[in-house]
Design a protein around this motif. Sequence first.
Motif, mmCIF file in Angstrom:
data_model
loop_
_atom_site.group_PDB
_atom_site.id
_atom_site.type_symbol
_atom_site.label_atom_id
_atom_site.label_comp_id
_atom_site.label_asym_id
_atom_site.label_seq_id
_atom_site.Cartn_x
_atom_site.Cartn_y
_atom_site.Cartn_z
ATOM 1 N N ALA A 22 -4.999 -4.760 -4.536
ATOM 2 C CA ALA A 22 -4.890 -5.593 -3.565
ATOM 3 C C ALA A 22 -2.697 -5.091 -3.809
ATOM 4 O O ALA A 22 -2.376 -5.226 -2.784
ATOM 5 C CB ALA A 22 -4.901 -6.684 -4.666
ATOM 6 N N LYS A 23 -2.557 -4.827 -4.967
ATOM 7 C CA LYS A 23 -1.097 -4.424 -4.833
ATOM 8 C C LYS A 23 -0.728 -2.657 -3.416
ATOM 9 O O LYS A 23 0.208 -2.816 -3.105
ATOM 10 C CB LYS A 23 -0.344 -3.673 -5.645
ATOM 11 N N LYS A 24 -1.321 -2.285 -4.153
ATOM 12 C CA LYS A 24 -2.002 -1.054 -2.232
ATOM 13 C C LYS A 24 -2.296 -1.344 -1.465
ATOM 14 O O LYS A 24 -1.167 -1.294 -0.270
ATOM 15 C CB LYS A 24 -2.705 -0.471 -2.830
ATOM 16 N N ARG A 25 -2.522 -2.616 -1.042
ATOM 17 C CA ARG A 25 -3.092 -3.125 0.613
ATOM 18 C C ARG A 25 -1.625 -3.519 0.923
ATOM 19 O O ARG A 25 -0.970 -3.736 1.169
ATOM 20 C CB ARG A 25 -4.147 -3.854 0.430
ATOM 21 N N LEU A 26 -1.186 -4.274 -0.281
ATOM 22 C CA LEU A 26 -0.515 -5.567 -0.357
ATOM 23 C C LEU A 26 1.121 -3.695 0.625
ATOM 24 O O LEU A 26 2.000 -4.384 1.331
ATOM 25 C CB LEU A 26 0.555 -5.485 -1.116
ATOM 26 N N VAL A 27 1.426 -2.827 -0.201
ATOM 27 C CA VAL A 27 2.470 -2.012 0.366
ATOM 28 C C VAL A 27 2.170 -1.402 1.149
ATOM 29 O O VAL A 27 2.762 -0.991 2.213
ATOM 30 C CB VAL A 27 2.282 -0.783 -1.075
ATOM 31 N N GLU A 28 0.749 -1.267 1.834
ATOM 32 C CA GLU A 28 0.410 -0.904 3.187
ATOM 33 C C GLU A 28 0.858 -1.068 4.259
ATOM 34 O O GLU A 28 1.681 -0.931 5.766
ATOM 35 C CB GLU A 28 -0.866 0.134 2.513
ATOM 36 N N ARG A 29 0.319 -3.146 4.260
ATOM 37 C CA ARG A 29 0.807 -3.871 4.963
ATOM 38 C C ARG A 29 2.522 -4.426 5.126
ATOM 39 O O ARG A 29 2.847 -4.107 6.673
ATOM 40 C CB ARG A 29 0.360 -4.898 4.290
ATOM 41 N N ARG A 30 2.723 -4.191 5.015
ATOM 42 C CA ARG A 30 4.354 -3.986 4.171
ATOM 43 C C ARG A 30 5.140 -2.830 5.241
ATOM 44 O O ARG A 30 6.116 -2.851 6.554
ATOM 45 C CB ARG A 30 5.272 -3.755 2.923
ATOM 46 N N PHE A 122 -3.967 11.456 -4.174
ATOM 47 C CA PHE A 122 -3.573 10.951 -3.742
ATOM 48 C C PHE A 122 -3.312 10.066 -2.141
ATOM 49 O O PHE A 122 -3.441 10.504 -1.694
ATOM 50 C CB PHE A 122 -1.549 12.122 -3.816
ATOM 51 N N PHE A 123 -2.592 8.628 -2.408
ATOM 52 C CA PHE A 123 -2.293 8.292 -1.320
ATOM 53 C C PHE A 123 -0.953 7.543 -0.651
ATOM 54 O O PHE A 123 -0.280 8.140 -1.362
ATOM 55 C CB PHE A 123 -2.399 6.483 -1.529
ATOM 56 N N GLN A 124 -1.223 7.762 0.755
ATOM 57 C CA GLN A 124 0.308 8.413 0.924
ATOM 58 C C GLN A 124 0.045 7.505 2.420
ATOM 59 O O GLN A 124 -0.508 7.003 3.269
ATOM 60 C CB GLN A 124 1.081 9.311 1.704
ATOM 61 N N SER A 125 1.242 6.844 2.844
ATOM 62 C CA SER A 125 1.618 6.216 4.201
ATOM 63 C C SER A 125 2.881 6.689 5.233
ATOM 64 O O SER A 125 3.523 7.105 4.502
ATOM 65 C CB SER A 125 1.707 4.920 3.877
ATOM 66 N N THR A 316 2.641 6.409 -1.550
ATOM 67 C CA THR A 316 2.130 4.779 -1.893
ATOM 68 C C THR A 316 1.783 4.946 -3.194
ATOM 69 O O THR A 316 2.034 3.782 -4.314
ATOM 70 C CB THR A 316 1.109 5.133 -1.312
ATOM 71 N N ASP A 317 1.227 5.638 -4.525
ATOM 72 C CA ASP A 317 1.104 5.749 -5.877
ATOM 73 C C ASP A 317 2.059 5.406 -6.736
ATOM 74 O O ASP A 317 2.789 4.297 -7.451
ATOM 75 C CB ASP A 317 0.327 6.850 -6.640
ATOM 76 N N ARG A 318 3.221 6.483 -6.127
ATOM 77 C CA ARG A 318 5.044 5.794 -6.829
ATOM 78 C C ARG A 318 5.081 4.426 -6.078
ATOM 79 O O ARG A 318 6.063 3.497 -7.117
ATOM 80 C CB ARG A 318 5.462 7.156 -6.728
ATOM 81 N N LEU A 319 4.774 4.061 -4.781
ATOM 82 C CA LEU A 319 5.376 3.188 -4.577
ATOM 83 C C LEU A 319 4.831 1.978 -5.238
ATOM 84 O O LEU A 319 5.751 0.877 -5.146
ATOM 85 C CB LEU A 319 5.705 3.046 -2.893
ATOM 86 N N MET A 320 3.349 1.980 -5.542
ATOM 87 C CA MET A 320 2.929 1.146 -5.709
ATOM 88 C C MET A 320 3.921 0.369 -7.556
ATOM 89 O O MET A 320 3.705 -0.772 -7.647
ATOM 90 C CB MET A 320 1.654 0.947 -5.901
#
Length: 389
Positions: A22-30, A122-125, A316-320
């Motif tokens: 859920a936190k990952k999706r929240l960051v990605e949506r924003r 690793f996840f990135q946006s 994204t990982d660190r941003l979460m």
Amino acid sequence: MGKLRQFEKPTGFRDFPPSTAAKKRLVERRVQACFQRWGYREVLTPTLEYFDTVGAASAIPEYKMFKLIDREGKTLVLRPDLTAPIARMVSSVLKDDPLPIRLYYHASVFRAQDDSARTVEFFQSGVELVGDPSPEADAEVIALAAEALSACEISPFQLAVGHVELLDGLLREQVEDPQQVEQLKACLGARDVVGYKERVAQLNLTPEGKELLLRLPHLSGGKDRLESLRPQMRSRRVENAVRHLWEMWEALEDFGANRHVVLDLSLVGSLHYYTGVYFEGYALPSSFPLVSGGRYDRLLERFGRPAPATGFALKTDRLMEASPAADQEMERVALVYPRSARREAIRRAQELRKEGKAVILQVADDPDQRTEIDADRVVRWEEGEDGRK
């Protein structure tokens, strides 16, 4: 090697339980909302790419790539970054689209680590702005990176901006040996200021040249730092880089993003394909970057469509971990009902879902049965005129 247990997974890969997902999706949506407001469009690229195309063009060292062989004997790689695949796409699928092109992505990249216990997925946006060589384009992606960090409620944060051509030019104006230049840059890239100064002290330089190089790790601040370099500039290359940074800074002032930016003229690009502006963003006081990016004007020519480009990737990982942002979750209601009231329970669940609630249906013919349910509120059905408690 012993037999794998059923619950084991490859080293370096992770499961994301509901709260983390859920936190990952929240960051990605924003961050996606930011990207879309600035006119960027989403693209998706394959998880697997040919080593001879994307793998060879990637700035990630080959020893960090995961390789596979397909049925035809061709070598594939799990994508080690997103910039090279998007460069391939811009030169093929989007070859007829006029420049400039603004694209964004959410995806995972795969890199083998020296320490096998570390994460390898690793996840990135990120965004790529292809076809615009101007200082305004560099200012745009830096300002957008600042807005994305703000959208994730990172505060305070800072974006450190350098220029790889300026740094390389300043060093080569003073040091003739290319190998020594690379050694100095390696020290700066590793933040080894002591080692850098020791190497400078050993060089046969003019007093002015030695003084300039010793000041390099400390040349940070606003655009006034660029002005201090003008008396010591000796090449067109350095002059052009200083002019580009100056004009970029003025554009950042117009964007209102310069308050988040500090020029760091000793900053070394983390990947070898950067050709100009390079930047990293940090949640203060941490030293781990949440975002990095810059200009890479020569990558697309490898795919047959030469074009300037600039962009960045959010980690994204660190941003979460750094973001305190949280969504207000919808109320979770559990309807526990006897099988005889199933139709009425389903109808009531549909009503509650239309009201914005998350509804869990749980059958329990025994009214005294107690079941642990992950819900904020449990409603136990009792037979009545309308079939509700």
